[in-house]
Design a protein around this motif. Structure first.
Motif, mmCIF file in Angstrom:
data_model
loop_
_atom_site.group_PDB
_atom_site.id
_atom_site.type_symbol
_atom_site.label_atom_id
_atom_site.label_comp_id
_atom_site.label_asym_id
_atom_site.label_seq_id
_atom_site.Cartn_x
_atom_site.Cartn_y
_atom_site.Cartn_z
ATOM 1 N N LEU A 195 -41.683 138.047 -22.241
ATOM 2 C CA LEU A 195 -40.538 137.531 -23.002
ATOM 3 C C LEU A 195 -39.443 137.044 -22.066
ATOM 4 N N THR A 196 -39.179 137.774 -20.992
ATOM 5 C CA THR A 196 -38.152 137.371 -20.027
ATOM 6 C C THR A 196 -38.487 136.015 -19.418
ATOM 7 N N ALA A 197 -39.750 135.837 -19.046
ATOM 8 C CA ALA A 197 -40.162 134.554 -18.466
ATOM 9 C C ALA A 197 -40.003 133.421 -19.477
ATOM 10 N N GLN A 198 -40.346 133.672 -20.734
ATOM 11 C CA GLN A 198 -40.212 132.635 -21.758
ATOM 12 C C GLN A 198 -38.749 132.247 -21.971
ATOM 13 N N ILE A 199 -37.846 133.215 -21.858
ATOM 14 C CA ILE A 199 -36.429 132.938 -22.095
ATOM 15 C C ILE A 199 -35.806 132.190 -20.931
ATOM 16 N N LEU A 200 -36.135 132.572 -19.708
ATOM 17 C CA LEU A 200 -35.394 132.083 -18.544
ATOM 18 C C LEU A 200 -35.982 130.841 -17.899
ATOM 19 N N ARG A 201 -37.205 130.479 -18.198
ATOM 20 C CA ARG A 201 -37.784 129.292 -17.580
ATOM 21 C C ARG A 201 -37.078 128.033 -18.087
ATOM 22 N N LEU A 202 -36.692 127.177 -17.129
ATOM 23 C CA LEU A 202 -36.060 125.915 -17.529
ATOM 24 C C LEU A 202 -37.045 125.051 -18.299
ATOM 25 N N ASP A 203 -38.289 124.992 -17.813
ATOM 26 C CA ASP A 203 -39.327 124.223 -18.490
ATOM 27 C C ASP A 203 -40.188 125.203 -19.291
ATOM 28 N N PRO A 204 -40.124 125.149 -20.620
ATOM 29 C CA PRO A 204 -40.884 126.130 -21.408
ATOM 30 C C PRO A 204 -42.387 126.008 -21.227
ATOM 31 N N GLY A 205 -42.867 124.876 -20.774
ATOM 32 C CA GLY A 205 -44.303 124.700 -20.576
ATOM 33 C C GLY A 205 -44.781 125.058 -19.188
ATOM 34 N N CYS A 206 -43.871 125.466 -18.316
ATOM 35 C CA CYS A 206 -44.241 125.788 -16.935
ATOM 36 C C CYS A 206 -44.947 127.146 -16.887
ATOM 37 N N GLU A 207 -45.952 127.263 -16.024
ATOM 38 C CA GLU A 207 -46.667 128.513 -15.825
ATOM 39 C C GLU A 207 -46.784 128.778 -14.331
ATOM 40 N N GLY A 208 -46.749 130.057 -13.951
ATOM 41 C CA GLY A 208 -46.946 130.406 -12.548
ATOM 42 C C GLY A 208 -45.661 130.790 -11.851
ATOM 43 N N PRO A 209 -45.774 131.126 -10.557
ATOM 44 C CA PRO A 209 -44.629 131.666 -9.821
ATOM 45 C C PRO A 209 -43.613 130.628 -9.374
ATOM 46 N N ASN A 210 -43.941 129.346 -9.451
ATOM 47 C CA ASN A 210 -43.035 128.317 -8.940
ATOM 48 C C ASN A 210 -42.137 127.714 -10.010
ATOM 49 N N CYS A 211 -42.082 128.322 -11.181
ATOM 50 C CA CYS A 211 -41.228 127.793 -12.245
ATOM 51 C C CYS A 211 -39.758 128.095 -11.931
ATOM 52 N N VAL A 212 -38.900 127.137 -12.211
ATOM 53 C CA VAL A 212 -37.461 127.304 -11.984
ATOM 54 C C VAL A 212 -36.886 128.148 -13.116
ATOM 55 N N MET A 213 -36.087 129.158 -12.748
ATOM 56 C CA MET A 213 -35.541 130.091 -13.729
ATOM 57 C C MET A 213 -34.030 129.932 -13.841
ATOM 58 N N ARG A 214 -33.499 130.259 -15.019
ATOM 59 C CA ARG A 214 -32.053 130.259 -15.212
ATOM 60 C C ARG A 214 -31.434 131.488 -14.550
ATOM 61 N N ASP A 215 -30.210 131.326 -14.074
ATOM 62 C CA ASP A 215 -29.514 132.417 -13.387
ATOM 63 C C ASP A 215 -28.802 133.285 -14.425
ATOM 64 N N VAL A 216 -29.590 134.056 -15.162
ATOM 65 C CA VAL A 216 -29.070 134.954 -16.191
ATOM 66 C C VAL A 216 -29.768 136.296 -16.037
ATOM 67 N N GLN A 217 -28.991 137.362 -16.069
ATOM 68 C CA GLN A 217 -29.569 138.699 -15.984
ATOM 69 C C GLN A 217 -29.858 139.236 -17.377
ATOM 70 N N LEU A 218 -31.050 139.845 -17.516
ATOM 71 C CA LEU A 218 -31.440 140.504 -18.758
ATOM 72 C C LEU A 218 -31.488 142.005 -18.511
ATOM 73 N N ILE A 219 -30.897 142.771 -19.413
ATOM 74 C CA ILE A 219 -30.890 144.229 -19.279
ATOM 75 C C ILE A 219 -31.427 144.849 -20.555
ATOM 76 N N VAL A 220 -32.024 146.011 -20.416
ATOM 77 C CA VAL A 220 -32.453 146.835 -21.555
ATOM 78 C C VAL A 220 -31.614 148.097 -21.508
ATOM 79 N N ASP A 221 -30.672 148.232 -22.456
ATOM 80 C CA ASP A 221 -29.677 149.301 -22.369
ATOM 81 C C ASP A 221 -29.311 149.797 -23.767
ATOM 82 N N PRO A 222 -29.985 150.847 -24.245
ATOM 83 C CA PRO A 222 -29.623 151.363 -25.576
ATOM 84 C C PRO A 222 -28.252 152.019 -25.605
ATOM 85 N N ILE A 223 -27.762 152.494 -24.442
ATOM 86 C CA ILE A 223 -26.456 153.163 -24.411
ATOM 87 C C ILE A 223 -25.332 152.169 -24.686
ATOM 88 N N VAL A 224 -25.401 150.978 -24.086
ATOM 89 C CA VAL A 224 -24.336 149.992 -24.294
ATOM 90 C C VAL A 224 -24.324 149.524 -25.744
#
Length: 293
Positions: A195-224
């Motif tokens: 899910l993280t890769a699907q959200i942050l990839r600039l090109d939604p059709g890109c696959e593999g390690p060379n895809c350009v990602m958005r500079d956004v941090q994702l956290i999983v935090d039930p306390i916040v």
């Protein structure tokens, strides 16, 4: 005396008959020889089969008469004492022991390096870590820390298109996307990584390690989520400090936002609503970044 023609013909016929008789006799002799050879070969083959059967029968009889194998006893105290005495009396070789320890240390270090390399390759394949070339290309001076960080509370059940839209807006203001939990539970991180890769990839059709990602941090935090009383998403909060700190390292007294804005609207509208509620100072920097880009 002249020989008459009938006599000549008779002699020729006799000669031909004699030649034919000799040829037939030779063929009969050959047939007899061939029959004898076949019979001899069959007899030899039968003898060989008889010898083989006899050898197999002897082997079976020998196996039946052979005693069962018996393992040596291990509960004899005399034998055990002798074995330990032999270990104590072995020649001490410090150089060999040092080489063995050194080889063991090198093996453990090599195994650790291999594990880290494979883990890095897996993170790059999932799009959670950029390739080395991208990391070098994106190297830039660190951005100064801000007083408040935009945190957008989301859910993994929301449409991917909506999550990608908010991620593109958060990238402009250096915001954080927060989730209460992960799909499938905390024991299965594969779905969350996907899910993280699907959200942050600039090109939604890109696959593999060379895809350009958005500079956004994702956290999983039930306390916040609990601290800010988040009962519906999306929701925006301007949290002071570092909201990406692991929730297991924080407590309920950690800094929290003064206001929370609920509603499915653009980030700019949510910032304006936050300012209207009294958080104008908190959102000023984020609004400036959003307008500048």
């Amino acid at each position: 005396m002249r020989i008459s023609k009938p006599s000549t013909h008779n002699l020729a016929l006799l000669a031909l008959m004699g030649a034919a008789t000799a040829a037939l006799a030779q063929d009969a002799t050959r047939d007899v020889s061939r029959g004898n050879a076949r019979q001899a070969a069959a007899e030899e083959g039968q003898k060989a089969m008889d010898r083989l059967e006899s050898a197999v029968a002897r082997g079976k009889n020998a196996a039946e008469r052979a005693p069962d194998p018996r393992l040596p006893r291990t509960d004899n105290p005399v034998d055990r004492r002798r074995a330990f005495e032999g270990l104590r009396d072995r020649t001490h070789m410090p150089e060999m022991e040092a080489r063995a320890r050194s080889a063991q240390a090198r093996g453990e270090a090599s195994l650790a390096a291999e594990r880290e390399q494979q883990a890095k390759a897996l993170r790059q394949a999932l799009g959670l870590e950029p390739a080395e070339e991208q990391a070098l290309a994106k190297a830039a001076p660190a951005v100064e820390a801000r007083g408040w960080v935009p945190v957008l509370f989301m859910s993994s059940s929301m449409p991917i298109a909506t999550l990608r839209t908010y991620a593109a807006q958060l990238a402009k203001v250096h915001g954080v996307m927060a989730f209460r939990g992960v799909p499938g539970g905390l024991r299965t991180m594969g779905p969350m990584a996907k899910l993280t890769a699907q959200i942050l990839r600039l090109d939604p059709g890109c696959e593999g390690p060379n895809c350009v990602m958005r500079d956004v941090q994702l956290i999983v935090d039930p306390i916040v989520f609990r601290q800010h009383g988040i009962v519906q998403v999306p929701a925006l909060a301007m949290i002071p400090g570092d909201p990406t700190q692991a929730y297991c390292e924080r407590d309920n007294d950690s800094p929290r936002a003064a206001h929370v804005v609920f509603g499915d609207s653009a980030l700019s509208g949510m910032l304006e609503e936050y300012a209207r509620l009294g958080g104008k100072e908190e959102v000023s920097h984020a609004q400036a970044l959003l307008v500048a880009r």
